[in-house]
Enzyme design. Structure first.
Site, PDB file in Angstrom:
ATOM      1  N   LYS A  87     -10.233 -15.496  11.047  1.00  0.00           N
ATOM      2  CA  LYS A  87     -10.189 -16.907  11.417  1.00  0.00           C
ATOM      3  C   LYS A  87     -10.498 -17.828  10.227  1.00  0.00           C
ATOM      4  O   LYS A  87     -10.949 -17.361   9.185  1.00  0.00           O
ATOM      5  CB  LYS A  87     -11.134 -17.154  12.600  1.00  0.00           C
ATOM      6  CG  LYS A  87     -10.766 -16.317  13.840  1.00  0.00           C
ATOM      7  CD  LYS A  87      -9.475 -16.747  14.503  1.00  0.00           C
ATOM      8  CE  LYS A  87      -8.771 -15.740  15.396  1.00  0.00           C
ATOM      9  NZ  LYS A  87      -9.449 -15.196  16.546  1.00  0.00           N
TER      10      LYS A  87
HETATM   11  C1  PLP Z   1      -9.370 -14.442  17.930  1.00  0.00           C
HETATM   12  C2  PLP Z   1      -9.107 -15.045  19.263  1.00  0.00           C
HETATM   13  C3  PLP Z   1     -10.034 -14.967  20.315  1.00  0.00           C
HETATM   14  C4  PLP Z   1     -11.231 -14.075  20.259  1.00  0.00           C
HETATM   15  O1  PLP Z   1     -12.154 -14.399  19.296  1.00  0.00           O
HETATM   16  P1  PLP Z   1     -13.412 -13.412  19.092  1.00  0.00           P
HETATM   17  O2  PLP Z   1     -14.329 -14.223  18.243  1.00  0.00           O
HETATM   18  O3  PLP Z   1     -12.883 -12.200  18.400  1.00  0.00           O
HETATM   19  O4  PLP Z   1     -13.957 -13.132  20.428  1.00  0.00           O
HETATM   20  C5  PLP Z   1      -9.806 -15.666  21.475  1.00  0.00           C
HETATM   21  N1  PLP Z   1      -8.692 -16.393  21.625  1.00  0.00           N
HETATM   22  C6  PLP Z   1      -7.752 -16.484  20.673  1.00  0.00           C
HETATM   23  C7  PLP Z   1      -6.553 -17.335  20.895  1.00  0.00           C
HETATM   24  C8  PLP Z   1      -7.926 -15.787  19.471  1.00  0.00           C
HETATM   25  O5  PLP Z   1      -6.975 -15.832  18.517  1.00  0.00           O
END
Ligand code: PLP
Length: 384
Positions: A184
């Site tokens: 991210k």
């Molecule tokens: C990465 C992602 C998540 C989950 O995030 P985590 O921190 O790994 O729980 C949820 N929704 C979307 C759209 C994502 O891309």
């Protein structure tokens, strides 16, 4: 001849993160403590909100957001098929029933008009996902919230630096979950945060996220802390650690620079991909894209259904890619459980069939972008 591999994603981490994490470890306070509180305050200050709860993931934030809104068995929650499993899994884990509505074809975001069509007396909430870093139409969703008395939970895993007008995503008075997963825009390895609006008790969310205990270890084990605690509810183990928070604080300092770099790389992609049979990502007027993804789609009228072959060509040329997302309605569990199937959400199905996420991260060079664009162009000419 060996080609240099260009990964699809690489976190922007280095010596600064190493130093901060080392200091956190050597402080001997390594789980939730002062650094986590500091990270929460720094993130809240950046966004301009009063309360942020730092957590172990975005998924945890979505789950706690639903629970804190009193959503559970018998309730319906509407979300998008063009998302990661976590969005729908959080709804299921809250005990509620997920309902899908199709997307807008330009941004890939949930369509407010189509959501409105599937609202029933059982609908309690809408989980809005800001696809790729382009914010959803929050004016329409907030209007729906106010007219129908619904809760909006924002899955802002892609949208830490997304803007609508001059406001950051997460400042619209809705429970908003961010992700700090490895891929991210801001990463702590694993981590997340939930923006808690004034209408919801943030302390309750902290308690729910740490075993349901009225007093956490930080209060108990500090000098002068007291051993007694009470379990108010069967909570979860969703806290962030101070080691994560140390990294998050460094990343937060670098966020503007990282975002500027993403925007420059995205602009270069646009310039270099112009003229190819592709649908390039849009930025609607009044929105600020966070460029989490550089998500392109083949113009299948011109190219035919060659997405998989194009990915294969890029792979052979040493270029990593990804696809966002295999629609929720295509996965075996949800098909079995909820009766969805490919074809049910034609806009999302078509989006998926044509979609490729190209490499995009701050340490990429302009030459890397050119290489991806050239290779993609060659593949489209050869296959088209
Ligand atoms: C990465 C992602 C998540 C989950 O995030 P985590 O921190 O790994 O729980 C949820 N929704 C979307 C759209 C994502 O891309």
């Amino acid at each position: 001849m060996s080609v240099k591999f260009l990964p699809y994603n690489e976190p922007e981490v280095g010596e600064d993160e190493v130093r901060a994490v080392s200091e956190a470890i050597l402080s001997r306070w390594i789980t939730r403590g002062a650094l986590t509180a500091q990270f929460e305050q720094a993130l809240a200050a950046r966004l301009g909100v009063s309360e942020v709860v730092a957590l172990s993931s975005c998924t945890a934030g979505l789950h706690l957001g639903l629970l804190a809104s009193g959503i559970g068995p018998g309730d319906e929650v509407i979300t998008t098929p063009l998302t990661f499993a976590a969005s729908v899994n959080a709804i299921i884990h809250a005990g509620a029933h997920p309902v899908l509505a199709d997307i807008d074809p330009d941004t890939g975001n949930l369509s407010p008009a189509l959501v409105e069509r599937v609202v029933t007396p059982k609908t309690r909430a809408v989980m809005v996902v800001h696809y790729g870093g382009h914010a959803a139409d929050m004016a329409a969703f907030n209007d729906l919230r106010d007219r129908r008395g619904l809760t909006i939970i924002e899955d802002a895993a892609h949208a830490l630096a997304s803007r609508i007008g001059d406001r950051w995503v997460g400042t619209d008075g809705n429970l908003t979950a961010f992700s700090f997963y490895a891929t991210k825009n801001l990463t702590t390895g694993e981590g997340g945060a939930l923006v808690v609006p004034d209408s919801v008790d943030a302390e309750r969310i902290r308690v729910l996220g740490l075993h349901g205990m009225s007093r956490n270890a930080w209060n108990r084990y500090q000098n002068g802390g007291h051993w007694r605690y009470d379990v108010e509810m069967p909570g979860f183990k969703y806290n962030m650690t101070d080691v994560d928070a140390a990294m998050g604080l460094v990343q937060l300092d670098k966020l503007d620079a990282m975002q500027e770099r993403r925007a420059r790389l995205a602009a270069r992609y646009r310039e270099r991909l112009q003229g190819l049979p592709l649908v390039l990502p849009v930025e609607r007027t009044g929105y600020g894209h966070a460029w989490h993804l550089y998500s392109v789609r083949l113009d299948v009228q011109a190219t035919g259904d060659i997405r998989d072959q194009v990915i294969e060509d890029l792979t052979i040329a040493g270029i990593g890619t990804s696809v966002h997302f295999i629609p929720i309605s295509h996965h075996s569990y949800y098909r079995r459980q909820f009766g969805w199937k490919p074809g049910d959400f034609p806009v999302a199905d078509a989006f998926f069939a044509a979609q490729i996420s190209l490499p995009l991260y701050p340490s990429m060079t302009m030459e890397d972008v050119d290489r991806v664009a050239d290779t993609l162009g060659q593949s489209l000419r050869r296959r088209g």
